[in-house]
Design a protein around this motif. Structure first.
Motif, PDB file in Angstrom:
ATOM      1  N   THR A 133     -38.665  19.209 -24.568  1.00 22.10           N
ATOM      2  CA  THR A 133     -37.783  20.356 -24.360  1.00 22.10           C
ATOM      3  C   THR A 133     -36.828  20.064 -23.215  1.00 22.10           C
ATOM      4  OG1 THR A 133     -39.443  21.899 -25.166  1.00 22.10           O
ATOM      5  CG2 THR A 133     -37.687  22.820 -23.793  1.00 22.10           C
ATOM      6  N   TYR A 134     -35.557  20.365 -23.443  1.00 21.31           N
ATOM      7  CA  TYR A 134     -34.510  20.207 -22.440  1.00 21.31           C
ATOM      8  C   TYR A 134     -33.793  21.541 -22.271  1.00 21.31           C
ATOM      9  CZ  TYR A 134     -35.364  15.261 -23.219  1.00 21.31           C
ATOM     10  OH  TYR A 134     -35.971  14.031 -23.325  1.00 21.31           O
ATOM     11  N   PHE A 135     -33.181  21.717 -21.110  1.00 17.02           N
ATOM     12  CA  PHE A 135     -32.456  22.949 -20.805  1.00 17.02           C
ATOM     13  C   PHE A 135     -30.976  22.624 -20.628  1.00 17.02           C
ATOM     14  CE2 PHE A 135     -36.809  23.695 -19.923  1.00 17.02           C
ATOM     15  CZ  PHE A 135     -37.018  24.998 -20.340  1.00 17.02           C
ATOM     16  N   ILE A 136     -30.143  23.318 -21.386  1.00 18.48           N
ATOM     17  CA  ILE A 136     -28.695  23.090 -21.404  1.00 18.48           C
ATOM     18  C   ILE A 136     -28.027  24.238 -20.650  1.00 18.48           C
ATOM     19  CG2 ILE A 136     -26.656  22.770 -22.851  1.00 18.48           C
ATOM     20  CD1 ILE A 136     -28.706  22.206 -25.193  1.00 18.48           C
ATOM     21  N   GLN A 137     -27.235  23.889 -19.646  1.00 16.89           N
ATOM     22  CA  GLN A 137     -26.454  24.867 -18.890  1.00 16.89           C
ATOM     23  C   GLN A 137     -24.996  24.701 -19.306  1.00 16.89           C
ATOM     24  OE1 GLN A 137     -26.081  24.021 -14.703  1.00 16.89           O
ATOM     25  NE2 GLN A 137     -25.669  26.152 -14.172  1.00 16.89           N
ATOM     26  N   VAL A 138     -24.432  25.738 -19.908  1.00 14.89           N
ATOM     27  CA  VAL A 138     -23.020  25.730 -20.295  1.00 14.89           C
ATOM     28  C   VAL A 138     -22.331  26.775 -19.441  1.00 14.89           C
ATOM     29  CG1 VAL A 138     -21.354  25.994 -22.167  1.00 14.89           C
ATOM     30  CG2 VAL A 138     -23.664  25.165 -22.665  1.00 14.89           C
ATOM     31  N   GLY A 139     -21.382  26.333 -18.636  1.00 14.85           N
ATOM     32  CA  GLY A 139     -20.705  27.274 -17.753  1.00 14.85           C
ATOM     33  C   GLY A 139     -19.263  26.887 -17.538  1.00 14.85           C
ATOM     34  N   GLY A 140     -18.569  27.716 -16.810  1.00 20.65           N
ATOM     35  CA  GLY A 140     -17.176  27.468 -16.501  1.00 20.65           C
ATOM     36  C   GLY A 140     -17.008  26.960 -15.089  1.00 20.65           C
ATOM     37  N   PHE A 141     -15.982  26.177 -14.867  1.00 20.69           N
ATOM     38  CA  PHE A 141     -15.664  25.687 -13.531  1.00 20.69           C
ATOM     39  C   PHE A 141     -15.149  26.833 -12.672  1.00 20.69           C
ATOM     40  CE2 PHE A 141     -12.548  23.924 -10.526  1.00 20.69           C
ATOM     41  CZ  PHE A 141     -13.392  23.096  -9.808  1.00 20.69           C
ATOM     42  N   ASN A 142     -15.637  26.915 -11.423  1.00 17.01           N
ATOM     43  CA  ASN A 142     -15.195  27.940 -10.460  1.00 17.01           C
ATOM     44  C   ASN A 142     -15.182  29.346 -11.058  1.00 17.01           C
ATOM     45  OD1 ASN A 142     -15.028  26.557  -8.109  1.00 17.01           O
ATOM     46  ND2 ASN A 142     -12.831  26.194  -8.223  1.00 17.01           N
ATOM     47  N   ALA A 143     -16.274  29.712 -11.687  1.00 20.09           N
ATOM     48  CA  ALA A 143     -16.479  31.052 -12.250  1.00 20.09           C
ATOM     49  C   ALA A 143     -15.598  31.367 -13.453  1.00 20.09           C
ATOM     50  CB  ALA A 143     -16.334  32.125 -11.179  1.00 20.09           C
ATOM     51  N   SER A 144     -14.990  30.343 -14.074  1.00 21.16           N
ATOM     52  CA  SER A 144     -14.290  30.584 -15.337  1.00 21.16           C
ATOM     53  C   SER A 144     -15.313  31.067 -16.358  1.00 21.16           C
ATOM     54  CB  SER A 144     -13.652  29.295 -15.865  1.00 21.16           C
ATOM     55  OG  SER A 144     -12.611  28.876 -15.048  1.00 21.16           O
ATOM     56  N   ALA A 145     -14.920  31.991 -17.191  1.00 28.43           N
ATOM     57  CA  ALA A 145     -15.807  32.518 -18.226  1.00 28.43           C
ATOM     58  C   ALA A 145     -15.024  32.655 -19.519  1.00 28.43           C
ATOM     59  CB  ALA A 145     -16.383  33.861 -17.800  1.00 28.43           C
ATOM     60  N   GLY A 146     -15.738  32.701 -20.620  1.00 28.90           N
ATOM     61  CA  GLY A 146     -15.085  32.871 -21.901  1.00 28.90           C
ATOM     62  C   GLY A 146     -16.045  32.642 -23.045  1.00 28.90           C
ATOM     63  N   THR A 147     -15.470  32.524 -24.214  1.00 29.75           N
ATOM     64  CA  THR A 147     -16.261  32.206 -25.401  1.00 29.75           C
ATOM     65  C   THR A 147     -15.881  30.813 -25.854  1.00 29.75           C
ATOM     66  OG1 THR A 147     -14.621  33.196 -26.858  1.00 29.75           O
ATOM     67  CG2 THR A 147     -16.419  34.611 -26.142  1.00 29.75           C
ATOM     68  N   SER A 148     -16.830  30.126 -26.430  1.00 28.57           N
ATOM     69  CA  SER A 148     -16.549  28.789 -26.937  1.00 28.57           C
ATOM     70  C   SER A 148     -17.563  28.443 -28.011  1.00 28.57           C
ATOM     71  CB  SER A 148     -16.612  27.748 -25.815  1.00 28.57           C
ATOM     72  OG  SER A 148     -17.952  27.496 -25.440  1.00 28.57           O
ATOM     73  N   LEU A 149     -17.335  27.314 -28.592  1.00 33.72           N
ATOM     74  CA  LEU A 149     -18.303  26.720 -29.500  1.00 33.72           C
ATOM     75  C   LEU A 149     -18.844  25.482 -28.817  1.00 33.72           C
ATOM     76  CD1 LEU A 149     -16.322  27.012 -32.849  1.00 33.72           C
ATOM     77  CD2 LEU A 149     -18.076  28.549 -31.959  1.00 33.72           C
ATOM     78  N   MET A 150     -20.050  25.074 -29.196  1.00 39.59           N
ATOM     79  CA  MET A 150     -20.612  23.829 -28.689  1.00 39.59           C
ATOM     80  C   MET A 150     -21.264  23.102 -29.849  1.00 39.59           C
ATOM     81  SD  MET A 150     -23.304  22.969 -25.608  1.00 39.59           S
ATOM     82  CE  MET A 150     -24.709  23.750 -26.367  1.00 39.59           C
ATOM     83  N   ASP A 151     -20.994  21.810 -29.929  1.00 47.14           N
ATOM     84  CA  ASP A 151     -21.643  20.958 -30.918  1.00 47.14           C
ATOM     85  C   ASP A 151     -22.672  20.089 -30.217  1.00 47.14           C
ATOM     86  OD1 ASP A 151     -19.924  21.925 -32.890  1.00 47.14           O
ATOM     87  OD2 ASP A 151     -18.589  20.208 -32.811  1.00 47.14           O
ATOM     88  N   ILE A 152     -23.789  19.846 -30.887  1.00 44.85           N
ATOM     89  CA  ILE A 152     -24.825  18.936 -30.410  1.00 44.85           C
ATOM     90  C   ILE A 152     -25.070  17.944 -31.533  1.00 44.85           C
ATOM     91  CG2 ILE A 152     -27.216  18.677 -29.643  1.00 44.85           C
ATOM     92  CD1 ILE A 152     -27.124  21.635 -28.758  1.00 44.85           C
ATOM     93  N   GLY A 153     -24.948  16.653 -31.245  1.00 48.90           N
ATOM     94  CA  GLY A 153     -25.169  15.653 -32.289  1.00 48.90           C
ATOM     95  C   GLY A 153     -25.732  14.367 -31.715  1.00 48.90           C
ATOM     96  N   GLN A 154     -26.513  13.676 -32.547  1.00 44.62           N
ATOM     97  CA  GLN A 154     -27.076  12.401 -32.119  1.00 44.62           C
ATOM     98  C   GLN A 154     -26.023  11.307 -32.252  1.00 44.62           C
ATOM     99  OE1 GLN A 154     -30.645  11.020 -34.130  1.00 44.62           O
ATOM    100  NE2 GLN A 154     -31.190   9.808 -32.341  1.00 44.62           N
ATOM    101  N   LEU A 155     -25.987  10.427 -31.259  1.00 41.61           N
ATOM    102  CA  LEU A 155     -25.051   9.309 -31.260  1.00 41.61           C
ATOM    103  C   LEU A 155     -25.745   8.098 -31.880  1.00 41.61           C
ATOM    104  CD1 LEU A 155     -23.631   9.753 -27.655  1.00 41.61           C
ATOM    105  CD2 LEU A 155     -22.598  10.479 -29.803  1.00 41.61           C
ATOM    106  N   VAL A 156     -25.330   7.752 -33.086  1.00 47.48           N
ATOM    107  CA  VAL A 156     -25.907   6.620 -33.807  1.00 47.48           C
ATOM    108  C   VAL A 156     -24.778   5.642 -34.093  1.00 47.48           C
ATOM    109  CG1 VAL A 156     -27.112   5.948 -35.921  1.00 47.48           C
ATOM    110  CG2 VAL A 156     -27.618   8.137 -34.860  1.00 47.48           C
ATOM    111  N   ASP A 157     -25.018   4.361 -33.887  1.00 46.82           N
ATOM    112  CA  ASP A 157     -24.027   3.321 -34.159  1.00 46.82           C
ATOM    113  C   ASP A 157     -24.569   2.432 -35.280  1.00 46.82           C
ATOM    114  OD1 ASP A 157     -22.048   1.423 -34.149  1.00 46.82           O
ATOM    115  OD2 ASP A 157     -22.507   0.625 -32.163  1.00 46.82           O
TER     116      ASP A 157
END
Length: 185
Positions: free
Chosen positions: A125-149
């Motif tokens: 288990t890992y913990f992901i912190q998604v935030g804005g720089f200097n208190a920037s806030a908003g809505t966004s999308l986030m993708d998570i994918g494995q890097l395979v070569d």
């Protein structure tokens, strides 16, 4: 299992976006890859955890708990899918040192972010912190994918336009007039 479902449901806003405001109550999301995971920090406050990348103040943030479904390298990105200045950090537990952090990914518009982390372990288990720089806030999308070569040319399939041919990749020299896009441009 019911606890995970309850936590995930509680973290969803009416917009369907995750908005969990503290690592200790991080919303559990399904294992493995995700496309277009909705994040909303507009009603959140700063958790007091300042990531080491980018400087500034503690971000207005959302926290997620997640597990990879395979050992390996993984990408967490808001690159070109967030309209505000995002920052992503990854931790092995609440209060632990960062495993990785990125603010302002290369080539990402609006100071959005791309974080690549090597050596993550299946079912950890890992913990992901998604935030804005200097208190920037908003809505966004986030993708998570494995890097395979797959073709072992040094470029993961997520970046390589032909991951079955090691001669075709973003670092290759493009030969004009042969009808082949060697450099994925």
């Amino acid at each position: 299992m019911n606890k995970l479902l309850i936590a995930a449901s509680a973290a969803l806003l009416s917009t369907g976006a995750y908005a969990q405001d503290d690592c200790g109550t991080a919303a559990g999301i399904a294992d493995g890859a995700h496309a277009a995971l909705a994040i909303d920090t507009t009603l959140n406050t700063a958790s007091g955890v300042l990531p080491t990348c980018g400087g500034g103040t503690a971000p207005v943030d959302t926290w997620l708990s997640w597990s990879p479904d395979a050992d390996g390298d993984w990408r967490f990105t808001t690159c070109n899918i967030a309209a505000y200045d995002t920052r992503i950090a990854l931790y092995s537990s609440c209060g632990a040192a960062e495993i990785g952090c990125n603010d302002d990914g290369p080539g990402c518009a609006a100071f959005s972010t791309e974080l690549d982390v090597a050596g993550l372990l299946d079912a950890s288990t890992y913990f992901i912190q998604v935030g804005g720089f200097n208190a920037s806030a908003g809505t966004s999308l986030m993708d998570i994918g494995q890097l395979v070569d797959n073709d072992l040319d040094g470029f993961p399939s997520i970046d390589d336009c032909d991951d079955g041919d090691p001669l075709i990749n973003p670092g290759a020299l493009d030969i004009c007039g042969n009808g082949i896009d060697e450099d994925c441009s």
